[in-house]
Design an enzyme around this catalytic site. Structure first.
Site, PDB file in Angstrom:
ATOM      1  N   ARG A  77     -13.411  20.789  -6.935  1.00  0.00           N
ATOM      2  CA  ARG A  77     -14.241  21.753  -6.239  1.00  0.00           C
ATOM      3  C   ARG A  77     -15.558  21.252  -5.711  1.00  0.00           C
ATOM      4  O   ARG A  77     -15.985  21.563  -4.589  1.00  0.00           O
ATOM      5  CB  ARG A  77     -14.182  23.124  -6.865  1.00  0.00           C
ATOM      6  N   THR A  78     -16.185  20.832  -6.504  1.00  0.00           N
ATOM      7  CA  THR A  78     -17.801  20.628  -6.513  1.00  0.00           C
ATOM      8  C   THR A  78     -17.920  19.521  -5.626  1.00  0.00           C
ATOM      9  O   THR A  78     -18.635  19.848  -4.637  1.00  0.00           O
ATOM     10  CB  THR A  78     -18.399  20.270  -7.981  1.00  0.00           C
TER      11      THR A  78
ATOM     12  N   LYS B 128     -20.111  -3.156 -13.669  1.00  0.00           N
ATOM     13  CA  LYS B 128     -20.502  -4.424 -14.139  1.00  0.00           C
ATOM     14  C   LYS B 128     -21.852  -4.359 -14.982  1.00  0.00           C
ATOM     15  O   LYS B 128     -22.305  -5.495 -15.081  1.00  0.00           O
ATOM     16  CB  LYS B 128     -20.753  -5.175 -12.759  1.00  0.00           C
TER      17      LYS B 128
ATOM     18  N   ARG C 148     -22.692  14.037 -10.131  1.00  0.00           N
ATOM     19  CA  ARG C 148     -22.216  14.484 -11.401  1.00  0.00           C
ATOM     20  C   ARG C 148     -22.233  13.397 -12.351  1.00  0.00           C
ATOM     21  O   ARG C 148     -21.977  12.218 -11.878  1.00  0.00           O
ATOM     22  CB  ARG C 148     -20.811  15.243 -11.184  1.00  0.00           C
TER      23      ARG C 148
ATOM     24  N   HIS D  29     -25.007  23.309 -14.552  1.00  0.00           N
ATOM     25  CA  HIS D  29     -24.242  23.140 -13.500  1.00  0.00           C
ATOM     26  C   HIS D  29     -24.901  24.103 -12.208  1.00  0.00           C
ATOM     27  O   HIS D  29     -24.154  25.242 -12.105  1.00  0.00           O
ATOM     28  CB  HIS D  29     -22.720  23.430 -13.653  1.00  0.00           C
TER      29      HIS D  29
HETATM   30  N1   CP Z   1     -16.191  24.073 -10.963  1.00  0.00           N
HETATM   31  C1   CP Z   1     -16.078  22.778 -11.200  1.00  0.00           C
HETATM   32  O1   CP Z   1     -17.154  22.100 -11.260  1.00  0.00           O
HETATM   33  O2   CP Z   1     -14.927  22.340 -10.729  1.00  0.00           O
HETATM   34  P1   CP Z   1     -14.744  20.928 -10.493  1.00  0.00           P
HETATM   35  O3   CP Z   1     -14.799  20.022 -11.738  1.00  0.00           O
HETATM   36  O4   CP Z   1     -13.356  20.639  -9.934  1.00  0.00           O
HETATM   37  O5   CP Z   1     -15.722  20.253  -9.560  1.00  0.00           O
END
Ligand code: CP
Length: 320
Positions: free
Chosen positions: A51-52, A80, A101, A129
């Site tokens: 999703r993110t 590497k 991320r 998050h």
């Molecule tokens: N909610 C969320 O972070 O989903 P993903 O890990 O799929 O990005």
């Protein structure tokens, strides 16, 4: 130059949060615009995501930006031995904004300190998050008509769940009452309970999860037990299915109750809940598009007034 990075939601004032929610509402009216034409958005995902990443990339595409990036660090030079600092400095040569991320807590903060390009934290370990929080707040606002004075029940992995940590901090502006439902192994960490006490946020802890415990919830925020954060997989096996929400458990719930989940779901919401009008987790993920369009614009210095002016321009053009 001001660094407009979004590293933690704790840095946003109440006014700033409401401003971003208003911007998200503008994007929900009209997601497709050219506001980011000629911009390059880099999405660097050192951890898996559905999703993110896809909603950030959709947001960038719908706003006219181009997207570069990777979804698997194994295919990059970090495999590497390239350091995060060097990776960030390299990508800063190419992109106007970096959505990242990373599995390490604090990685987004660190990245924001080694580049002039704004960093958007798309999740750093078990820490924060913030973009998820913006879509959670937008979802809460849309379903409850307010963010104020709500009973918010957080269920499951409150130790490793970065979404609950961010949401808790953002809600400090809105006088919530939190109920933390978790087994002892996955309790809300002490640092977040201290945060609650310092900000006069009411909270109650539970280990039972049943229809009586959740009867006065406005928001039931379910979470997945985060297998990838456990060092002892036997412990994961012990707790992974400890709480499973089923439709019967909603019998005593409030009519305004909405069930949220950042997703992915593993086993913690039975599929019979999906048909309930109180299930909101799929729409919640859709709200991620609008919230992330707002975040990209804000971080790149585009104001709510500019977004509203763009809406008016589009409306006038449509009338011609
Ligand atoms: N909610 C969320 O972070 O989903 P993903 O890990 O799929 O990005």
């Amino acid at each position: 130059m001001e660094n407009r990075s979004l590293v933690t939601i704790a840095e946003h004032s109440k006014e700033k949060i409401l401003y971003l929610l208003e911007m998200a509402r503008e994007f929900e009216k009209k997601p497709n615009r050219s506001l980011l034409a000629e911009k390059i958005v880099a999405t660097l995902f050192f951890e898996p995501s559905t999703r993110t990443r896809l909603s950030f990339e959709t947001a960038a595409n719908r706003l006219g930006a181009k997207v570069i990036g990777f979804t698997d660090p194994k295919v990059t030079s970090s495999s590497k031995g390239e350091t995060l600092k060097d990776t960030i400095m390299m990508v800063s040569n190419y992109a106007d904004i970096i959505v990242m991320r990373h599995f390490l807590e604090g990685a987004a903060r660190y990245a924001s300190e080694v580049t002039h390009v704004p960093i958007v934290n798309a999740g750093d370990g078990a820490n924060q998050h913030p973009s998820q929080t913006m879509l959670d707040l937008y979802s809460i606002y849309k379903t409850q008509g307010t963010l104020e004075n709500l009973n918010i029940y957080m269920v499951g992995d409150l130790k490793y769940g970065r979404t609950v940590h961010s949401l808790l901090m953002a809600m400090r502006h809105f006088n919530p009452t939190f109920h933390f439902i978790a087994p002892d192994e996955l309790k809300m960490p002490e640092e977040y309970k201290i945060y609650c006490r310092e900000h006069n946020i009411k909270y109650v802890e539970h280990t039972d999860f049943n229809e009586d415990v959740i009867a006065d919830a406005d928001i039931l925020y379910m979470t997945r037990v985060q297998r990838e954060r456990f060092t002892d997989l036997m412990e994961y096996e012990r707790v992974k299915d400890i709480y499973i929400l089923n439709k019967k458990m909603l019998d005593k719930s409030r009519t305004n109750l909405r069930i949220l989940h950042p997703l992915p779901r593993v086993n913690e919401i039975a599929y019979d809940v999906d048909d309930s009008p109180k299930a909101y987790y799929i729409q919640q993920a859709q709200n991620g598009l609008y919230a992330r369009e707002a975040i990209l614009c804000d971080v790149l210095g585009i104001t709510l007034d500019e977004v509203k002016a763009d809406t008016l321009k589009q409306q006038r053009r449509n009338r011609l």
